[in-house]
Design a protein around this motif. Structure first.
Motif, short mmCIF file in Angstrom:
data_model
loop_
_atom_site.label_atom_id
_atom_site.label_comp_id
_atom_site.label_asym_id
_atom_site.label_seq_id
_atom_site.Cartn_x
_atom_site.Cartn_y
_atom_site.Cartn_z
N TYR A 155 -17.84 14.15 50.32
CA TYR A 155 -16.24 14.99 50.31
C TYR A 155 -16.12 15.49 49.08
CZ TYR A 155 -11.21 15.22 50.48
OH TYR A 155 -9.96 15.65 50.65
N THR A 156 -16.53 14.90 47.98
CA THR A 156 -16.43 15.60 46.67
C THR A 156 -17.04 16.76 46.52
OG1 THR A 156 -15.99 13.36 45.70
CG2 THR A 156 -16.70 15.00 44.12
N ALA A 177 -6.48 26.80 59.10
CA ALA A 177 -6.59 25.67 59.66
C ALA A 177 -8.08 25.42 59.71
CB ALA A 177 -6.09 25.83 61.17
N ALA A 178 -8.89 26.37 60.19
CA ALA A 178 -10.40 26.04 60.16
C ALA A 178 -10.94 25.69 58.80
CB ALA A 178 -11.25 27.08 60.79
N VAL A 179 -10.74 26.43 57.74
CA VAL A 179 -11.11 25.92 56.42
C VAL A 179 -10.68 24.63 55.98
CG1 VAL A 179 -10.91 26.90 54.05
CG2 VAL A 179 -11.29 28.39 55.90
N PHE A 180 -9.40 24.28 56.02
CA PHE A 180 -9.05 23.23 55.72
C PHE A 180 -9.22 21.80 56.42
CE2 PHE A 180 -6.76 26.19 52.98
CZ PHE A 180 -6.83 25.75 51.76
N ALA A 181 -9.37 21.99 57.74
CA ALA A 181 -10.05 21.04 58.47
C ALA A 181 -11.53 20.66 58.05
CB ALA A 181 -9.92 21.37 60.24
N ASN A 182 -12.26 21.63 57.83
CA ASN A 182 -13.38 21.35 57.55
C ASN A 182 -13.57 20.57 56.33
OD1 ASN A 182 -15.94 22.42 59.30
ND2 ASN A 182 -14.60 24.06 59.44
N HIS A 208 -11.42 18.74 54.61
CA HIS A 208 -11.15 17.39 54.67
C HIS A 208 -11.57 16.37 55.44
CE1 HIS A 208 -8.38 18.31 51.35
NE2 HIS A 208 -8.01 19.45 52.01
N LEU A 209 -12.17 16.74 56.76
CA LEU A 209 -12.59 15.89 57.73
C LEU A 209 -13.47 14.87 57.45
CD1 LEU A 209 -15.90 16.61 58.74
CD2 LEU A 209 -14.67 18.85 59.55
N MET A 210 -14.30 14.94 56.09
CA MET A 210 -15.06 13.79 55.89
C MET A 210 -14.37 12.53 55.45
SD MET A 210 -17.87 15.07 56.87
CE MET A 210 -18.96 13.67 56.16
N GLN A 211 -13.25 12.79 54.89
CA GLN A 211 -12.52 11.97 54.17
C GLN A 211 -12.38 10.59 54.99
OE1 GLN A 211 -8.81 12.67 52.09
NE2 GLN A 211 -9.33 11.78 50.50
N PRO A 212 -11.90 10.64 56.18
CA PRO A 212 -11.71 9.33 57.03
C PRO A 212 -13.19 8.42 57.31
CG PRO A 212 -10.38 11.00 57.99
CD PRO A 212 -11.44 11.82 56.88
N LEU A 213 -13.92 9.44 57.23
CA LEU A 213 -15.34 8.99 57.66
C LEU A 213 -16.14 8.14 56.46
CD1 LEU A 213 -16.77 12.09 59.40
CD2 LEU A 213 -15.57 10.11 60.36
N LEU A 214 -15.70 8.04 55.52
CA LEU A 214 -16.54 7.64 54.30
C LEU A 214 -16.67 6.13 54.47
CD1 LEU A 214 -14.61 9.16 51.34
CD2 LEU A 214 -16.90 9.82 52.24
N PRO A 215 -15.96 5.35 55.07
CA PRO A 215 -16.29 3.80 55.30
C PRO A 215 -17.49 3.93 56.35
CG PRO A 215 -14.01 3.72 55.22
CD PRO A 215 -14.55 5.31 55.21
N GLY A 253 -4.05 21.83 59.11
CA GLY A 253 -5.55 21.88 59.34
C GLY A 253 -6.27 20.65 58.59
N GLY A 254 -5.79 20.33 57.43
CA GLY A 254 -6.22 19.18 56.67
C GLY A 254 -5.99 18.00 57.57
N ILE A 255 -4.74 17.90 58.05
CA ILE A 255 -4.26 16.68 58.98
C ILE A 255 -5.27 16.54 60.08
CG2 ILE A 255 -2.51 15.48 60.28
CD1 ILE A 255 -0.60 16.66 57.99
N SER A 256 -5.22 17.70 60.77
CA SER A 256 -5.78 17.74 62.24
C SER A 256 -7.32 17.29 61.96
CB SER A 256 -5.66 18.92 62.68
OG SER A 256 -6.28 20.06 62.24
N GLY A 257 -8.00 17.92 60.94
CA GLY A 257 -9.47 17.84 60.62
C GLY A 257 -9.86 16.23 60.57
#
Length: 403
Positions: A52-53, A21-26, A28-35, A147-151
């Motif tokens: 993100y990339t 959960a920690a790895v995949f939260a970290n 993917h967490l940048m994706q919603p922040l891009l705008p 983890g990806g969703i929660s991040g």
């Protein structure tokens, strides 16, 4: 061997799931922040997407190194080193002030994020009994998804509360918790057999896998599908942040709840493959993704959400079958064959923005959908080729077995 439902099973599974959960939260967490980052740093969608990339790119490249190093150093030791590195780089990210520093430390973080995906399944395969392994892998994959969703949800909420960098504080605490749980509750490997690191052998194994058509086609299918699927979320975030939707970062983050249908797709993959064959079921998953992409063209949040729910089901249906196909058809060095699939998978993720950017510039979201359908059409052809090659392989193997 660690038996299913034993105390050791629950403790070790908890440690691995929290770490996942920690790895995949970290990751993917940048994706919603891009705008938000695009506005703050005054950068284009393509340029800002690199924060993100770069994480997925460095994770993908690190997998080959960690898979070989864990054979030589030991699973738990290397896993702890990478989790500590992830936690420290996450803390540093909370303090960066420039886009260049953000890129650099995301790259460093990405290199450490690759440790768990490269090691976890190998550790479980060595230490768990078969019933325990099946259950533990299912829990681990669910932790990846959650983890990806929660991040993503947490980063969007933090951005709306005050500042996007706030998300790295709870992520640092989660990283510390994962380090402690792995150190305290993941048992020392009892079945592990140390193997000296041989670069020549590792390269030979990977070249051997790439020369197997039944593997290479699936590597391409998995990587090219993820290239489109993951990066559709990147570009739709810019659509939702702009008029007429003008959604906040936290509301954009809610779109990633659509990943939950992927759990259903993964769970049903074996039953669908039993009816259609694995290549046929992969092709069905791609057709479902094409349908979902077209539905997102509707000018409403309901249709956009429905389209992504449908696409997620199709993607994870195809991805789960591709993953199992590799382990079933690798003729030797199965661990490196699976690691190579993940390399293609994450390299596809990291190159998707470059592929879709010209389509975005030419036609905004309509252009992205056209580019997506073009790539999905290619992977659909690869599935048909895989189906044909598998039939030929089975036909030539049949006389040999009869003989």
């Amino acid at each position: 061997m660690i038996e299913y439902k034993s105390a050791a099973f629950y403790r070790s599974a908890l440690a691995l799931c929290v770490a996942a959960a920690a790895v995949f939260a970290n990751l993917h967490l940048m994706q919603p922040l891009l705008p938000e980052l695009s506005r703050q740093f005054q950068l284009s969608a393509l340029t800002v997407s690199w924060v993100y990339t770069i994480g997925t790119l460095c994770l993908g490249l690190s997998l080959l190194v960690y898979a070989a190093l864990s054979d030589a150093w030991g699973r738990k030791k290397l896993l702890l080193i990478t989790l500590v590195g992830m936690t420290l780089s996450t803390l540093v990210l909370s303090q960066v002030s420039s886009f260049q520093a953000l890129l650099f430390w995301r790259a460093v973080q990405g290199l450490f994020l690759g440790g768990l995906p490269a090691i976890a399944i190998a550790w479980m395969g060595e230490e768990y009994s078969k019933p325990a392994l099946v259950s533990a892998v299912g829990l681990y994959i669910s932790a990846n998804s959650l983890g990806g969703i929660s991040g993503r949800l947490l980063s969007g909420a933090m951005a709306d509360l005050g500042h996007w960098q706030w998300v790295f504080y709870p992520m640092t605490l989660l990283g510390l918790l994962s380090c402690w749980l792995v150190w305290r509750y993941l048992p020392a490997s009892l079945q592990f057999q140390r193997q000296p690191f041989r670069l020549k052998q590792a390269l030979s194994d990977n070249l051997f896998h790439l020369r197997q058509p039944l593997l290479l086609l699936v590597y391409l299918i998995g990587g090219l599908n993820f290239l489109v699927f993951l990066n559709q979320y990147t570009y739709i975030a810019f659509v939702l942040a702009a008029a007429p939707f003008s959604l906040s970062s936290s509301l954009i983050g809610l779109l990633f709840v659509t990943y939950l249908t992927g759990t259903v797709g993964s769970a049903l993959s074996a039953k669908i493959a039993a009816r259609l064959s694995a290549p046929g079921a992969m092709a069905a998953g791609i057709l479902i993704m094409m349908l979902g992409s077209v539905i997102t063209l509707g000018q409403s949040l309901v249709l956009i959400g429905a389209g992504f729910f449908i696409s997620a089901f199709g993607f994870f249906l195809c991805h789960s079958l591709a993953s199992s196909w590799v382990s079933q058809h690798a003729l030797r060095a199965k661990a490196s064959a699976s690691a190579l699939y993940l390399v293609f998978y994450y390299l596809g993720a990291s190159s998707g923005t470059l592929y879709l950017q010209p389509f975005w510039q030419a036609g905004q979201w309509l252009g992205v959908v056209k580019g997506s359908l073009l790539m999905y059409g290619l992977t659909l052809l690869l599935c048909l080729l895989l189906w044909r090659l598998k039939r030929q392989h089975s036909a030539t193997a049949m006389p040999a077995r009869q003989h």
